[in-house]
Design a protein around this motif. Structure first.
Motif, PDB file in Angstrom:
ATOM      1  N   ARG A 243      -9.939   8.537  23.070  1.00  0.00           N
ATOM      2  CA  ARG A 243      -8.687   8.909  23.175  1.00  0.00           C
ATOM      3  C   ARG A 243      -8.548  10.291  24.110  1.00  0.00           C
ATOM      4  O   ARG A 243      -7.327  10.683  24.858  1.00  0.00           O
TER       5      ARG A 243
ATOM      6  N   TYR B 238      -6.035   3.493  16.274  1.00  0.00           N
ATOM      7  CA  TYR B 238      -6.329   3.892  17.483  1.00  0.00           C
ATOM      8  C   TYR B 238      -6.981   3.106  18.374  1.00  0.00           C
ATOM      9  O   TYR B 238      -6.739   2.775  19.545  1.00  0.00           O
TER      10      TYR B 238
ATOM     11  N   LYS C 129      -4.447   0.656  19.954  1.00  0.00           N
ATOM     12  CA  LYS C 129      -3.927   1.303  21.194  1.00  0.00           C
ATOM     13  C   LYS C 129      -4.575   1.321  22.415  1.00  0.00           C
ATOM     14  O   LYS C 129      -4.267   1.093  23.546  1.00  0.00           O
ATOM     15  N   LEU C 130      -5.843   1.692  22.061  1.00  0.00           N
ATOM     16  CA  LEU C 130      -6.704   1.864  23.198  1.00  0.00           C
ATOM     17  C   LEU C 130      -7.135   0.392  23.912  1.00  0.00           C
ATOM     18  O   LEU C 130      -7.114   0.434  25.311  1.00  0.00           O
ATOM     19  N   LYS C 131      -7.368  -0.493  22.983  1.00  0.00           N
ATOM     20  CA  LYS C 131      -7.545  -1.743  23.725  1.00  0.00           C
ATOM     21  C   LYS C 131      -6.560  -2.509  24.836  1.00  0.00           C
ATOM     22  O   LYS C 131      -6.769  -2.883  25.529  1.00  0.00           O
ATOM     23  N   ALA C 132      -5.406  -1.922  24.185  1.00  0.00           N
ATOM     24  CA  ALA C 132      -4.162  -2.517  25.035  1.00  0.00           C
ATOM     25  C   ALA C 132      -3.984  -1.583  26.236  1.00  0.00           C
ATOM     26  O   ALA C 132      -3.446  -2.207  27.297  1.00  0.00           O
ATOM     27  N   LYS C 133      -4.570  -0.553  26.227  1.00  0.00           N
ATOM     28  CA  LYS C 133      -4.454   0.234  27.418  1.00  0.00           C
ATOM     29  C   LYS C 133      -5.453  -0.046  28.611  1.00  0.00           C
ATOM     30  O   LYS C 133      -4.972   0.105  29.756  1.00  0.00           O
TER      31      LYS C 133
ATOM     32  N   ASP D 122      -6.418   2.066  31.630  1.00  0.00           N
ATOM     33  CA  ASP D 122      -5.392   3.372  31.668  1.00  0.00           C
ATOM     34  C   ASP D 122      -5.764   4.167  30.627  1.00  0.00           C
ATOM     35  O   ASP D 122      -5.284   5.394  30.431  1.00  0.00           O
ATOM     36  N   ALA D 123      -6.562   3.809  29.594  1.00  0.00           N
ATOM     37  CA  ALA D 123      -7.335   4.593  28.630  1.00  0.00           C
ATOM     38  C   ALA D 123      -7.909   6.177  29.224  1.00  0.00           C
ATOM     39  O   ALA D 123      -7.747   6.905  28.520  1.00  0.00           O
TER      40      ALA D 123
ATOM     41  N   ASN E 107      -6.513   7.501  31.797  1.00  0.00           N
ATOM     42  CA  ASN E 107      -5.516   8.290  32.274  1.00  0.00           C
ATOM     43  C   ASN E 107      -4.592   8.818  31.362  1.00  0.00           C
ATOM     44  O   ASN E 107      -3.827   9.763  31.449  1.00  0.00           O
ATOM     45  N   GLU E 108      -4.323   8.095  30.230  1.00  0.00           N
ATOM     46  CA  GLU E 108      -3.340   8.333  29.517  1.00  0.00           C
ATOM     47  C   GLU E 108      -3.847   8.389  27.646  1.00  0.00           C
ATOM     48  O   GLU E 108      -4.823   7.604  27.453  1.00  0.00           O
TER      49      GLU E 108
ATOM     50  N   ALA F 255      -4.137   7.734  24.281  1.00  0.00           N
ATOM     51  CA  ALA F 255      -3.427   6.793  23.169  1.00  0.00           C
ATOM     52  C   ALA F 255      -3.147   7.642  21.700  1.00  0.00           C
ATOM     53  O   ALA F 255      -3.951   8.115  21.101  1.00  0.00           O
TER      54      ALA F 255
END
Length: 278
Positions: free
Chosen positions: A166, A245, A248-252, A255-256, A258-259, A261
């Motif tokens: 994260r 969490y 959320k990270l897997k979905a990103k 992009d994890a 840069n953003e 989670a």
């Protein structure tokens, strides 16, 4: 809670909302001690944000180590977190060596050296996040805590890896690399790729590998948690958010890097409420 413990709670509200909420599920007479332990963690975690060079950071860490070991320089009463922590250690007879090992592991945060290997990462997580769970457990129920050391170990490693992922955007800006070198090599992602974002697919593979490692420890924690005494549940509530969490990270994916989670306060509270009764 006394004034120092109340200060710790207020500090945690913004500094560590996951652990702040978890304290509210603990018995009232234990909340101040948990707040002191978690506020200590938050103080150490932000050292890198407050210093420009590693040496002043090491000096700050040494101050805490001296304080805990009884050779502090100056009165601890001037620092409410320090005063609350010392009282907690004394009241609950907590192992001072665990705090010293924690500070030793945190030296890594002050430098930009890459994490050498998976074993080093698991050791770092064990001395930090896992140790916090075990210390909180000792406050809540010493007898039960001593029987759940492995559960605390896996819970902390899973929780810490999710936390490091994260914070990946922040670490990249600093030039820090917590994804172990052997994992990066295995997935074909160089440290430079990770820092400059030049290969999104390689970064996605590195993130996925870390998620897989965290998931493995999470599964072992959840298996051990079936034997967890109700009295210890508050110590493990922050770790109960790990699966959310990781999803959320897997979905990103890439992009994890840069953003961050994150989850909403309502989602956090609902997840902890469910975990506290199941």
């Amino acid at each position: 809670m006394n004034a120092n413990e109340t200060y710790c709670m207020q500090f945690l509200r913004d500094a560590d909302p996951d652990r702040y909420v978890s304290i509210l599920y603990a018995p009232e007479d234990k909340r101040g001690a948990l707040a002191a332990i978690y506020a200590f963690n938050a103080e150490i975690a932000r050292i890198r944000d407050l210093i420009h060079d590693p040496l002043p950071g090491e000096v700050r860490l040494q101050w805490w180590r001296d304080l805990i070991n009884g050779t502090e320089h100056g009165a601890a009463s001037a620092n409410p977190v320090a005063a609350a922590l010392l009282e907690t250690i004394k009241t609950h007879d907590l192992p001072r060596q665990a705090f010293d090992n924690y500070c030793e592991a945190r030296i890594f945060d002050l430098y930009d050296d890459p994490m050498p290997s998976r074993n080093d990462l698991e050791g770092y997580c064990g001395e930090t996040a896992s140790a916090l769970i075990q210390l909180a457990s000792l406050v809540l129920d010493e007898d039960a805590a001593l029987k759940q050391a492995d559960t605390a170990g896996h819970a902390g490693v899973a929780q810490a890896i999710a936390g490091l992922l994260r914070l990946l955007p922040l670490h990249r800006r600093r030039g820090q690399i917590y994804i172990p070198a052997d994992i990066l090599t295995a997935v074909g992602c160089s440290p430079q790729n990770l820092l400059d974002g030049s290969d999104g697919e390689a970064i996605a593979r590195a993130v996925a590998a870390m998620i897989a490692l965290a998931t493995d420890h999470l599964a072992k924690f959840e298996a051990g948690a079936k034997e967890l005494r109700v009295s210890l549940r508050p110590a493990y509530l922050p770790a109960r958010l790990t699966r959310i969490y990781l999803k959320k990270l897997k979905a990103k994916g890439a992009d994890a890097a840069n953003e961050v989670a994150d989850i909403t306060p309502l989602r956090r509270q609902w997840a902890m409420l469910k975990a506290s009764v199941s």
